[in-house]
Design a protein around this motif. Structure first.
Motif, short mmCIF file in Angstrom:
data_model
loop_
_atom_site.label_atom_id
_atom_site.label_comp_id
_atom_site.label_asym_id
_atom_site.label_seq_id
_atom_site.Cartn_x
_atom_site.Cartn_y
_atom_site.Cartn_z
N LEU A 79 0.85 -1.18 0.00
CA LEU A 79 0.00 0.00 0.00
C LEU A 79 0.89 1.23 0.00
N ALA A 80 0.55 2.22 -0.82
CA ALA A 80 1.36 3.44 -0.87
C ALA A 80 0.46 4.65 -0.82
N GLY A 81 0.78 5.59 0.07
CA GLY A 81 0.12 6.88 0.11
C GLY A 81 1.06 7.94 -0.43
N ARG A 82 0.79 9.20 -0.10
CA ARG A 82 1.67 10.27 -0.58
C ARG A 82 3.01 10.27 0.14
N ASP A 83 3.00 9.99 1.45
CA ASP A 83 4.21 10.14 2.24
C ASP A 83 4.72 8.85 2.85
N TRP A 84 4.10 7.71 2.53
CA TRP A 84 4.54 6.46 3.14
C TRP A 84 4.16 5.28 2.27
N ASP A 125 -7.17 -7.57 5.24
CA ASP A 125 -7.21 -6.43 4.33
C ASP A 125 -6.49 -5.25 4.98
N LEU A 126 -5.94 -4.39 4.12
CA LEU A 126 -5.32 -3.14 4.53
C LEU A 126 -5.95 -2.02 3.71
N GLN A 127 -6.27 -0.89 4.36
CA GLN A 127 -6.84 0.24 3.62
C GLN A 127 -6.29 1.55 4.18
N VAL A 128 -6.29 2.57 3.30
CA VAL A 128 -5.74 3.88 3.63
C VAL A 128 -6.83 4.77 4.19
N LEU A 129 -6.53 5.46 5.31
CA LEU A 129 -7.43 6.45 5.89
C LEU A 129 -6.64 7.72 6.15
N LEU A 152 -4.24 2.17 12.82
CA LEU A 152 -2.89 2.54 13.24
C LEU A 152 -2.56 3.95 12.78
N ASP A 153 -1.74 4.63 13.58
CA ASP A 153 -1.10 5.87 13.14
C ASP A 153 0.04 5.46 12.21
N VAL A 154 -0.07 5.83 10.92
CA VAL A 154 0.90 5.33 9.95
C VAL A 154 2.29 5.90 10.18
N ARG A 155 2.41 7.01 10.90
CA ARG A 155 3.73 7.59 11.15
C ARG A 155 4.52 6.82 12.20
N THR A 156 3.80 6.18 13.16
CA THR A 156 4.49 5.52 14.27
C THR A 156 4.18 4.04 14.38
N ALA A 225 -12.88 5.43 -6.16
CA ALA A 225 -11.86 6.01 -7.03
C ALA A 225 -10.47 5.50 -6.67
N ASP A 226 -10.25 5.16 -5.40
CA ASP A 226 -8.95 4.69 -4.92
C ASP A 226 -9.11 3.26 -4.41
N PRO A 227 -8.52 2.28 -5.11
CA PRO A 227 -8.71 0.89 -4.68
C PRO A 227 -8.05 0.56 -3.35
N THR A 228 -7.17 1.42 -2.84
CA THR A 228 -6.52 1.17 -1.56
C THR A 228 -7.29 1.76 -0.39
N ALA A 229 -8.36 2.51 -0.65
CA ALA A 229 -9.13 3.17 0.40
C ALA A 229 -10.57 2.67 0.39
N PRO A 230 -11.31 2.86 1.48
CA PRO A 230 -12.71 2.44 1.50
C PRO A 230 -13.53 3.16 0.43
#
Length: 462
Positions: A79-84, A125-129, A152-156, A225-230
């Motif tokens: 899974l990839a977001g803008r910053d991670w 499953d994993l999804q971006v929030l 989870l907090d994706v930063r920590t 629109a984003d397959p990695t998000a709900p």
């Protein structure tokens, strides 16, 4: 046509030469040849620079993108977001951990390791929030009621909140709409009622909740629109066994419209066989499909159907589409239920951004085409594409080659001409584009991560 200088003949005479003696003339010719020999390499080098500059301007050989390699094993997902970027792969602790997964997070664009986590349960499953990561886990995979959501907090990598529930959709305001029950976890199951709850994704705090009677399936005007998000939605429709159909605002849970409709499917208890899509509430029975406009629920059309020729319609962009059991598609007008066009050659049909894309086969070798939604006319043949996604106003596709290379192409919707953006080496497949990077599976199972360049000019060549 180029000419080669051979020297001058005096006055066209074929007799004895005149002028300086032959020794002096020979030395002069040698000096002239030496000067020409010194100039020619310089001219050739200058010409080569000009030619390469011209080739580069046409961009047939694009500059390589910066690449990083993330270690991974077969079975890993990304899974990839803008910053991670998060890699989920089989736990390295060995076969004794049944179905275990390990999560490793990397910061982008530098791909620096940030944290590592081994969830105690099977990650389904994993999804971006946004800056949160939602894990759906199953302590007992065979029991749907055991599904657990962990945010989870994706930063920590620290747990923000968790609870037992099933994620349905995300509201337009960003809240998560969950299905909770003390019994069987499947929404709409005949045995046992449930409850819908909208919760804050950051804290898990409940915004509103709503009891749902036995056997009722919540339906949403969901888009993805984003397959990695709900999937996101703004409207909830509940069709009750009594025939009362409620349209509710997903932001507040409040009733917007309630109308009693005939129940088309009998059973114990009676229930609706229905879907919500493209602003319509579609109700099916054995031989017809009836469309009611949302949120008014006024009847707009009813069309006879043949279940042997395929189920439908379902949403494909702003239109309705249905697929035949073997191959062939049909596009409906959602306002009238009339058939706009049908075509027997396509096996799949879906929307990518504002484009309607059809496939003439299956798998990464299937050729894709862009169609005119109104007529089905082919606007562009894209060829075989392993991945196709919008990026701004354009489409970006990845074509896998037998030479272990992947070609990244950009398509301009104004002309549908392709421009080669990059050639990636040692790629086996599974490429995906995020806001800042492209990631692909490499031949050794590791993950290649290529940093996307800034927006570049559109190519005007054929």
């Amino acid at each position: 046509m180029p000419t080669i200088e051979l020297g001058d003949l005096a006055g066209g005479s074929r007799g004895q030469p005149t002028g300086p003696d032959r020794t002096t003339a020979h030395r002069t010719d040698r000096r002239r040849a030496a000067r020409r020999g010194a100039v020619r390499p310089f001219l050739l080098g200058a010409m080569l620079i000009v030619v390469l500059g011209t080739v580069a301007a046409g961009n047939p050989f694009p500059r390589p993108w910066p690449e990083s390699v993330v270690p991974a094993r077969l079975g890993a997902t990304v899974l990839a977001g803008r910053d991670w970027l998060v890699v989920s792969e089989p736990d390295r602790s060995g076969p004794g951990v049944r179905g275990g997964r390990e999560l490793v997070a990397y910061g982008l664009p530098g791909v620096e390791p940030r944290w590592r986590l081994s969830p105690p349960d099977v990650v389904d499953d994993l999804q971006v929030l946004g800056d949160r990561l939602l894990l759906t886990t199953h302590p007992e995979p065979s029991l749907a009621r055991s599904a657990r959501l962990t945010v989870l907090d994706v930063r920590t990598g620290t747990v923000a909140w968790e609870r037992q529930a099933i994620l349905m959709v995300s509201s337009d305001g960003g809240d998560l709409v969950l299905w909770t029950t003390a019994g069987d976890g499947r929404p709409g199951a005949p045995a046992g009622s449930g409850r819908l709850e909208a919760v804050d994704p950051a804290s898990g705090a409940v915004r509103w909740s709503l009891p749902v009677p036995d056997g009722v399936l919540p339906r949403f005007d969901a888009t993805s629109a984003d397959p990695t998000a709900p999937a996101r939605a703004s409207t909830l429709v509940l069709a009750l066994p009594s025939g009362l159909v409620e349209v509710r605002d997903l932001g507040t849970g409040a009733v917007v419209r309630a109308v009693r409709l005939p129940v088309p499917v009998t059973g114990s208890p009676p229930r609706f066989d229905a879907e919500v899509t493209t602003g319509m509430f579609l109700v099916y029975d054995e031989s017809t499909v009836t469309g009611y406009r949302l949120p008014e629920l006024d009847r707009r059309w009813s069309v006879r159907t043949d279940p042997q020729r395929g189920r439908g319609p379902v949403a494909c962009g702003a239109d309705l589409c249905s697929l035949r059991p073997q191959r062939g598609v049909r596009v409906w007008d959602p306002r009238t239920g009339a058939t706009r066009w049908s075509d027997g050659r396509w096996t799949r049909l879906w929307a990518v951004g504002d484009a309607l894309v059809a496939a003439e086969g299956s798998g990464p070798d299937g050729a894709l085409a862009v169609l005119d939604p109104a007529t089905g006319r082919v606007l562009a043949d894209l060829g075989a594409m392993g991945h196709l996604t919008p990026r701004g106003a354009r489409l970006v596709g990845v074509r896998y080659g037998a030479d272990r290379r992947a070609r990244v192409l950009e398509f301009d919707p104004a002309t549908w001409r392709a421009r080669l953006l990059a050639v990636l080496s040692e790629v086996s497949g599974d490429c995906r584009l995020s806001a800042t990077v492209l990631h692909c599976r490499r031949m050794d199972a590791s993950i290649g991560v290529w940093r996307l360049p800034g927006r570049q000019r559109a190519d005007t060549s054929g």
